[in-house]
Structure formats: C-alpha cells, structure tokens
Design a protein around this motif. Structure first.
Motif, PDB file in Angstrom:
ATOM      1  N   UNK B 160       0.775  -1.138   0.151  1.00  0.00           N
ATOM      2  CA  UNK B 160      -0.064   0.005   0.044  1.00  0.00           C
ATOM      3  C   UNK B 160       0.884   1.329  -0.180  1.00  0.00           C
ATOM      4  N   UNK B 161       1.740   1.011   0.967  1.00  0.00           N
ATOM      5  CA  UNK B 161       2.792   2.265   0.948  1.00  0.00           C
ATOM      6  C   UNK B 161       3.450   2.632  -0.447  1.00  0.00           C
ATOM      7  N   UNK B 162       3.999   1.665  -1.243  1.00  0.00           N
ATOM      8  CA  UNK B 162       4.713   1.745  -2.501  1.00  0.00           C
ATOM      9  C   UNK B 162       3.477   2.207  -3.483  1.00  0.00           C
ATOM     10  N   UNK B 163       2.106   1.645  -3.527  1.00  0.00           N
ATOM     11  CA  UNK B 163       1.365   2.162  -4.351  1.00  0.00           C
ATOM     12  C   UNK B 163       0.690   3.604  -4.139  1.00  0.00           C
ATOM     13  N   UNK B 164       0.852   4.006  -2.635  1.00  0.00           N
ATOM     14  CA  UNK B 164       0.453   5.473  -2.665  1.00  0.00           C
ATOM     15  C   UNK B 164       1.899   6.412  -3.191  1.00  0.00           C
ATOM     16  N   UNK B 165       2.966   6.036  -2.959  1.00  0.00           N
ATOM     17  CA  UNK B 165       4.205   6.741  -3.477  1.00  0.00           C
ATOM     18  C   UNK B 165       4.202   6.515  -4.850  1.00  0.00           C
ATOM     19  N   UNK B 166       3.867   5.759  -5.651  1.00  0.00           N
ATOM     20  CA  UNK B 166       3.882   5.824  -6.894  1.00  0.00           C
ATOM     21  C   UNK B 166       2.523   6.333  -7.616  1.00  0.00           C
ATOM     22  N   UNK B 167       1.271   5.824  -7.065  1.00  0.00           N
ATOM     23  CA  UNK B 167       0.223   6.287  -7.608  1.00  0.00           C
ATOM     24  C   UNK B 167      -0.443   7.625  -7.358  1.00  0.00           C
ATOM     25  N   UNK B 168       0.058   8.277  -6.364  1.00  0.00           N
ATOM     26  CA  UNK B 168      -0.454   9.757  -6.365  1.00  0.00           C
ATOM     27  C   UNK B 168       0.544  10.528  -7.290  1.00  0.00           C
ATOM     28  N   UNK B 169       1.466  10.567  -7.361  1.00  0.00           N
ATOM     29  CA  UNK B 169       2.048  11.530  -8.714  1.00  0.00           C
ATOM     30  C   UNK B 169       1.664  11.297  -9.868  1.00  0.00           C
ATOM     31  N   UNK B 170       1.322   9.930 -10.136  1.00  0.00           N
ATOM     32  CA  UNK B 170       0.698   9.552 -11.591  1.00  0.00           C
ATOM     33  C   UNK B 170      -0.852  10.179 -11.632  1.00  0.00           C
ATOM     34  N   UNK B 172      -1.787  12.912 -10.039  1.00  0.00           N
ATOM     35  CA  UNK B 172      -1.514  14.111 -10.148  1.00  0.00           C
ATOM     36  C   UNK B 172      -1.160  14.887 -11.683  1.00  0.00           C
ATOM     37  N   UNK B 173      -0.342  13.849 -12.284  1.00  0.00           N
ATOM     38  CA  UNK B 173      -0.127  14.347 -13.976  1.00  0.00           C
ATOM     39  C   UNK B 173      -1.254  13.931 -14.574  1.00  0.00           C
ATOM     40  N   UNK B 174      -1.962  13.121 -14.305  1.00  0.00           N
ATOM     41  CA  UNK B 174      -3.199  12.701 -14.826  1.00  0.00           C
ATOM     42  C   UNK B 174      -4.191  13.766 -15.037  1.00  0.00           C
ATOM     43  N   UNK B 175      -4.357  14.273 -13.539  1.00  0.00           N
ATOM     44  CA  UNK B 175      -5.524  15.460 -13.553  1.00  0.00           C
ATOM     45  C   UNK B 175      -4.939  16.848 -14.344  1.00  0.00           C
ATOM     46  N   UNK B 176      -3.694  16.720 -14.454  1.00  0.00           N
ATOM     47  CA  UNK B 176      -3.142  18.045 -15.222  1.00  0.00           C
ATOM     48  C   UNK B 176      -3.471  17.971 -16.701  1.00  0.00           C
ATOM     49  N   UNK B 177      -3.400  16.832 -17.039  1.00  0.00           N
ATOM     50  CA  UNK B 177      -3.450  16.623 -18.558  1.00  0.00           C
ATOM     51  C   UNK B 177      -4.580  15.780 -18.932  1.00  0.00           C
ATOM     52  N   UNK B 226      -7.164   2.127  -7.631  1.00  0.00           N
ATOM     53  CA  UNK B 226      -7.993   3.129  -6.988  1.00  0.00           C
ATOM     54  C   UNK B 226      -7.166   4.360  -6.554  1.00  0.00           C
ATOM     55  N   UNK B 227      -5.725   4.328  -6.105  1.00  0.00           N
ATOM     56  CA  UNK B 227      -5.200   5.638  -5.697  1.00  0.00           C
ATOM     57  C   UNK B 227      -5.039   6.583  -6.776  1.00  0.00           C
ATOM     58  N   UNK B 228      -4.592   5.851  -8.038  1.00  0.00           N
ATOM     59  CA  UNK B 228      -4.481   6.668  -9.137  1.00  0.00           C
ATOM     60  C   UNK B 228      -5.597   7.479  -9.321  1.00  0.00           C
ATOM     61  N   UNK B 229      -6.781   6.506  -9.724  1.00  0.00           N
ATOM     62  CA  UNK B 229      -7.925   7.391  -9.954  1.00  0.00           C
ATOM     63  C   UNK B 229      -8.600   8.285  -9.292  1.00  0.00           C
ATOM     64  N   UNK B 230      -8.464   7.897  -7.863  1.00  0.00           N
ATOM     65  CA  UNK B 230      -9.224   8.716  -6.827  1.00  0.00           C
ATOM     66  C   UNK B 230      -8.351  10.285  -6.498  1.00  0.00           C
TER      67      UNK B 230
END
Lengths: 346, 348
Positions: B160-170, B172-177, B226-230
């Motif tokens: 879960x920790x790794x997923x958050x570390x990778x997923x949140x930045x992904x 963010x860039x997804x939300x920007x573009x 889900x981390x990326x999507x949300x």
C-alpha cells in the motif's frame, strides 16, 4: 482627469474556438456574434473593448449574463488570455508578460474578490486573509499580523480561528475583501462580488466598500448585473452587451441620456429620484433670482423634493465644497424623473 | 474440408499458397484426411474463416497457435532486456518486503499487539475501533494464526505504501493533462479487469519465484489503480473558483498543488488508499501461489490438500484482517475530512 489612466484597455478581442486569431479580421469586417457561431463555429467573447480605468476610482462594468463581463475582468490579471489587443497597466502592456511577470503582477498589483468567495475551505479565516502575503513568502507571523488588522477593519474580529463554512455568506465575502486588502495591491478586481448575497447584506457590503474606498482610494474594477448596485458604486460606468460596449461614461449621464434602446430598457425601471443627483440636472447660476435655500450638489432628487415641500416654483442654490455652482428648481427635477423616451410625448 | 480453397483460387493466390506446402503435417491435417469421405460441401457446415480454417486452404497463413507462440517468442526475446532494467529498479521492493516480514515476525507478540492497537487508536481516536482491532488480533493469536497474519499485514503495509508513493504522482499528472488521462485510463481498466492470474505469468518469466518482489509487483499492479483514479478525481473536483483564487493571488503551479489542490483532494485520496488496502488483501491469496507468505499460504494449503477446516479458518482470518483494516482506514479518512471544512464547506 489629467493624470494617465491606471489601466488602459485597447482594441481588446476575445474569441473562443479552434482558430480564434483568424476570426479577428472577420469580426472587424462586421461579422456578428450569431453569424460567427453559425458559420465559423467560434464564440465571440469580447469585441473591440476600449476602456480607460483611472486610479482611485470605482469603474463598474455592467451587463447581463453572457455579455462577457466576467471574461473581461479576467483579462486584467490574465486569468484569461486575449485573442488580440493590448492591456496597459501603469503603461506596461501585460499581454506580453511571461508567466513569471504575471505571477509578480498578480502578487503585487492586483487582488481579486469572487462571486462565490473563492476561500480555501481547509484553512482558517486568518490563514485565508493572510494568503496573499504567505504566497509572496512572508513569514506566517508577519502575514497574520497584517491579516488580523484587515479582518478587524472589515468587522470580523474574533472569527480568526473559524473555518469558512462556519460563516454566513456575507461574512465569507468580508473575508474575501479582507484577503484582497491584505495583498495591499492598488488594483482590486471584484467579480460579481455581492451578487450571491441577499439584498440587505448586499447593501451593507456596498456601504463597506464605499467607506473603505473613501479612505483607501484603490482602483476598483467592479462587475455586476445589477444597475442599482452599479449606480451606487460607479464613478465610471461601462455597459456591455454581447461582448460589445454599448455605452460608457458618468453614470448620471448614462441615466439621463441613454445611448440606445438597450440601455434605455435598463435605466427605465430604476428609482430615478434616488439615483439622479442635483448636480447632474442643475442649471447655470442666475444672479437675478432669489433662493429659498441651499442644497448640496451630491444630494439626490428625493432630498430636493422633500426640502421643497412639493412646491414646483421653489428655487435652490446648489453648493459644492462651500461654493455655489448652480441653481435648481423643483420643476427641472420633476422633468428629470421622467424616463428618457417618455419625455418628448409631453 | 478445405472450404475456402476456391477463394484463394479465385484470388489467384494458389501458387503462392502451395509453395512449400509439403512441409509439416499437423494433427488436424491427418484428421482431415481421415474424415474426407464424410465431408459434405453444404453451406450449413461452412466453418467460420478463422486462422486455423484458412490455414488448411492455404498453408502460408499462420494458425492461431502460431500467434500465441509468437507472443511467447516476443516476450522471451525482450526478456533479457526487460530483466536488466526491471531487476535493479524493483530490487528495493524485495528488500522492503523481506525486511518488513522479518520485523513483523521478529518482534514478540506482547510488543506487537499493543503497538498495532496503539497505532489504530492514533489514526482513528476511536476506542471502539481500537477494541475491535485488539479482539481480532487476540482471536487470530488464539488459533495460532498470528504469525501468518503479521506477515500478511507486513506485505499489505509495504504494497500500500508503495502504491501511494507511485500512484499519487501519477494521479496528479493525470489530473493536469486531459490527454494523459485518456491514455492512462484504459491502462487502469486493463490492470483492474485482467484476471489476476494472468499477470503472474509474465512476472514468473521475468523474476525468480523465490524473490519477494514477484508477488509485490503483482499486488501493487492490481491495487494501485484506485489510488491513481481517486487522486485524479480528487484534484479535478477541487472547486474551480478556489483554483482561480489561488491563481489570482499569484500562486505558482507548485504552490497551488501543495497548498490548495492536494489538501483539498486528501479525502478522495484517502478513499483511494482504503480501496487499495482492500484490493491488496484480495491479492494475497493469489500472491501466495508465487510464494508470498502469510494467511494466503494456509488458504492455498486448504485448497491443494482439500483440508476444508484449514482453508476456512485462514479465510476467516483474512476477513478479520480486512474488517480491521477497513474500519481503521475509513475512520482515519473521516478524520482527515472532518477537522477542516472540505465536505461541508464545499456545499455552500
């Protein structure tokens, strides 16, 4: 007004669509909004806007929804980029600014107040009011010290640690104004700042703004769709329709001499006795007349009517800053109360 | 049987088709020869023109088997290149997993249980949930599943920790573009719908089954979605007027992200973390197929040896873990959204 305008808008066009810059010449050649949409699939936002906004004045831009007024105010701090034209702030054309220049401009020269308040819901009132200074990199202590002063000034002392959702709409907008004042910028952009408030609160806020303005002399650009509000606040009034300016100038003159039917429709239903000031309808001094009293040029016709007790023949001397500047008879005032288009028929 | 011969004849490809046709003889060819007498040419028995059927008419065309072999060959061809890149990149995951599992099992139970209960109290400030966590752990310990449960918790914690570390930045860039969002969304759909066993197969090719990162990657690939999507959704849902205010007061994009967008997206991101925890828990049984330790191994033993009781007890153990993780993370989520003004403030 002899000094140079604070903000000059020159030949500003804004067109929304795939290739907006190619549409500008077509619009200049006379293609109108409906035709542009139908034939070219582009939306005409603003068309040939020229306004001089003077320092220390309240310039009100009025129009119905869709007239482009919100788009126009967002050009002033470049939240929206123009399709063509120039916007000069203190003589510099901000349409050529880089992103870094813009950030600097927004931090130091302009503040903004929003219709929906635009407060940070996750921060306290104090943090919200301190935001412009925190963004600039000031220490939290210094920023909050100044923010506290402005919060007190707008009457929100004691609410510093609350969150925006705990405040009523009127109070939230006071925070919005405090935030704009904390930024200490000369220019204050107000986008329908009071439109979301109920009428009584709205009047309070207008009074607050006028009172602050008397003391602070900011350059205020105020957007509204409400003519009463516009007439209360404006030193200079600009009326927009479909992205075009239909009339601009002294609000009294617009009420007395509407440029076309559109403006006339607007001003027809207002309470003219309250809006029109004695100064706007007075005549030249005439030494041979005896006056039954003095009246201030700032006073509205309602005051004059009350003072005269309804006698149409009474003459009054108009005084401004201690000097007599003209005379007025109740009869003139009554004529001015008639809407523009109704007058000739009598 | 060669129902489509005429088509190739008509197209004038006969000579090309028969070139070298004498070569390999497949099973289906032999069967076809045997059944030749019964062959009818009625329209009702016309087979669908699949690769296999067309191959019978023209041996130059590939069969479906050639396609799957092709994919396999392609993968084997790329394998060493992929391995030389992915192996070092993912190595820290192995260390993290091994380390976490080691720590989780090395600490004596009389330290571990109070520590976990204290952590859940810290996150939720709810006595009820702390008591629930304590009871669940006591039950697991009582039936001798505490070690396995600790291993599973350690794996979930790391993944879960790794997923958050990778997923949140992904996210963010997804939300920007918008363009990036269009590109990534189908990938996320794929990760979420691909049968979970299927992505074990290429991983087994790439890494040794004894390496912890093998199951680590499998769990993360499934649970990161889900981390990326949300995160994407959370940032996109931030009130546009608040964003406009941030811009109008001269925030740089970085200031805006850190001061406005991320704090306001936190409740949504936390909801994503909750989902990620649940999904990684769902993956531990499958991960145990590739040597992930923990409760999953016991469930697997129950399946392999048809030991009904073992499977049921371990399965219920997983349910207990799921309940305490879900309640704890949900209560923590409510706390992040509750102190400030997110939910209530936005409605005004």
């Amino acid at each position: 007004m002899t000094e140079a305008p604070k903000i000059r808008i020159r030949n500003l066009y804004k067109i929304f669509g795939a290739t907006p810059s190619r549409m500008v010449p077509l619009v200049q050649d006379g293609l109108d909004k409906a035709a542009l949409l139908e034939r070219m699939n582009h939306v005409l936002g603003l068309q040939d806007i020229n306004i001089d906004i003077h320092a220390g004045q309240v310039t009100v831009i009025m129009g119905l929804s869709g007239s482009g007024k919100s788009t126009l105010i967002r050009h002033l701090n470049r939240l929206v980029d123009p399709t063509s034209g120039a916007i000069l702030v203190d003589g510099q054309d901000i349409t050529t600014y880089s992103h870094g220049d813009l950030v600097e401009l927004r931090r130091t020269k302009m503040s903004m107040v929003f219709q929906g308040f635009g407060l940070m819901p996750h921060q306290t009132i104090l943090q919200n009011a301190a935001l412009p200074l925190l963004v600039r990199g000031l220490s939290a202590a210094e920023a909050e010290k100044q923010a506290r002063q402005w919060l007190t000034r707008v009457g929100l002392e004691g609410f510093e640690t609350r969150y925006p959702y705990q405040l009523s709409g009127g109070m939230q907008q006071r925070v919005g104004i405090a935030r704009a004042l904390t930024s200490n910028a000369d220019i204050m952009l107000m986008d329908e700042a009071f439109s979301a408030l109920d009428p009584l609160i709205r009047k309070d806020m207008q009074d607050l703004l006028l009172e602050l303005q008397k003391e602070l002399k900011k350059t205020v650009v105020f957007i509204t769709h409400d003519l009463d509000e516009a007439l209360r606040l404006a030193d200079h009034l600009v009326i927009l329709k479909d992205g075009r300016i239909v009339q601009q100038g002294d609000p009294q003159q617009i009420v007395l001499n509407p440029a076309d039917d559109y403006v006339n429709d607007f001003v027809r239903d207002i309470n003219r006795a309250k809006v029109i000031r004695v100064r706007s309808v007075m005549s030249q001094m005439d030494p041979g007349i005896s006056y039954c009293g003095d009246i201030c040029g700032e006073a509205n016709l309602e005051r004059l009517i009350a003072a005269s007790g309804g006698n149409p023949a009474h003459q009054y001397r108009v005084i401004e800053q201690g000097e007599p500047v003209g005379r007025i008879q109740l009869l003139d005032a009554l004529k001015a109360l008639l809407p523009h288009d109704a007058a000739p028929r009598h | 049987m060669s129902s489509y011969r005429a088509v190739f004849d008509f197209l004038g490809l006969r000579a090309w088709c028969d070139e070298g046709a004498a070569g390999a003889v497949s099973m289906s060819d032999l069967l076809a020869k045997m059944g030749k007498d019964q062959e009818g040419s009625s329209l009702f028995s016309l087979p669908f023109p699949s690769l296999d059927v067309l191959n019978q008419s023209c041996s130059h065309l590939p069969r479906t088997r050639d396609l799957t072999i092709g994919i396999e060959k392609l993968f084997l061809w790329a394998r060493s290149g992929l391995k030389s890149v992915l192996d070092p990149v993912t190595q820290p995951l192995s260390w993290l997993l091994d380390g976490a599992i080691h720590i989780a099992t090395a600490i004596p139970w009389w330290l571990m249980l109070p520590a976990i209960v204290a952590l859940s109290w810290q996150l939720t400030r709810s006595l009820k949930i702390a008591a629930l966590v304590l009871c669940s752990l006591l039950i697991l310990g009582f039936v001798d599943h505490l070690d396995a449960a600790m291993q599973t918790l350690a794996i979930i914690f790391v993944c879960t920790g790794t997923s958050v570390l990778i997923g949140v930045p992904i996210g963010i860039v997804m939300a920007k573009s918008d363009r990036l969002q269009r590109f990534i969304t189908p990938l996320l759909d794929l990760l979420q719908t691909l049968p979970t066993f299927v992505y074990l197969i290429p991983l087994i090719f790439l890494f040794s089954v004894t390496e912890s990162k093998l199951y680590g990657i499998a769990i993360i690939a499934y649970a990161i979605v889900p981390v990326i999507r949300l995160t994407d959704l959370g940032i996109r849902l931030v009130d546009p007027e608040v964003i406009e205010a941030a811009d109008a007061f001269g925030m740089t994009p970085r200031q805006r992200l850190l001061r406005v967008e991320l704090p306001l997206a936190t409740p949504n991101i936390m909801a994503g973390v909750n989902q990620t925890i649940m999904m990684s828990l769902a993956m531990v049984v499958i991960a145990s197929l590739v040597s992930a330790p923990g409760l999953g191994i016991l469930v697997l033993r129950g399946i392999n040896n048809l030991e009904l009781g073992v499977g049921v007890v371990a399965g219920l153990g997983i349910v207990l873990l799921a309940v305490i993780l879900d309640r704890t993370s949900k209560a923590a989520l409510l706390r992040t959204g509750g102190h400030g003004a997110f939910s209530r403030g936005r409605q005004q």
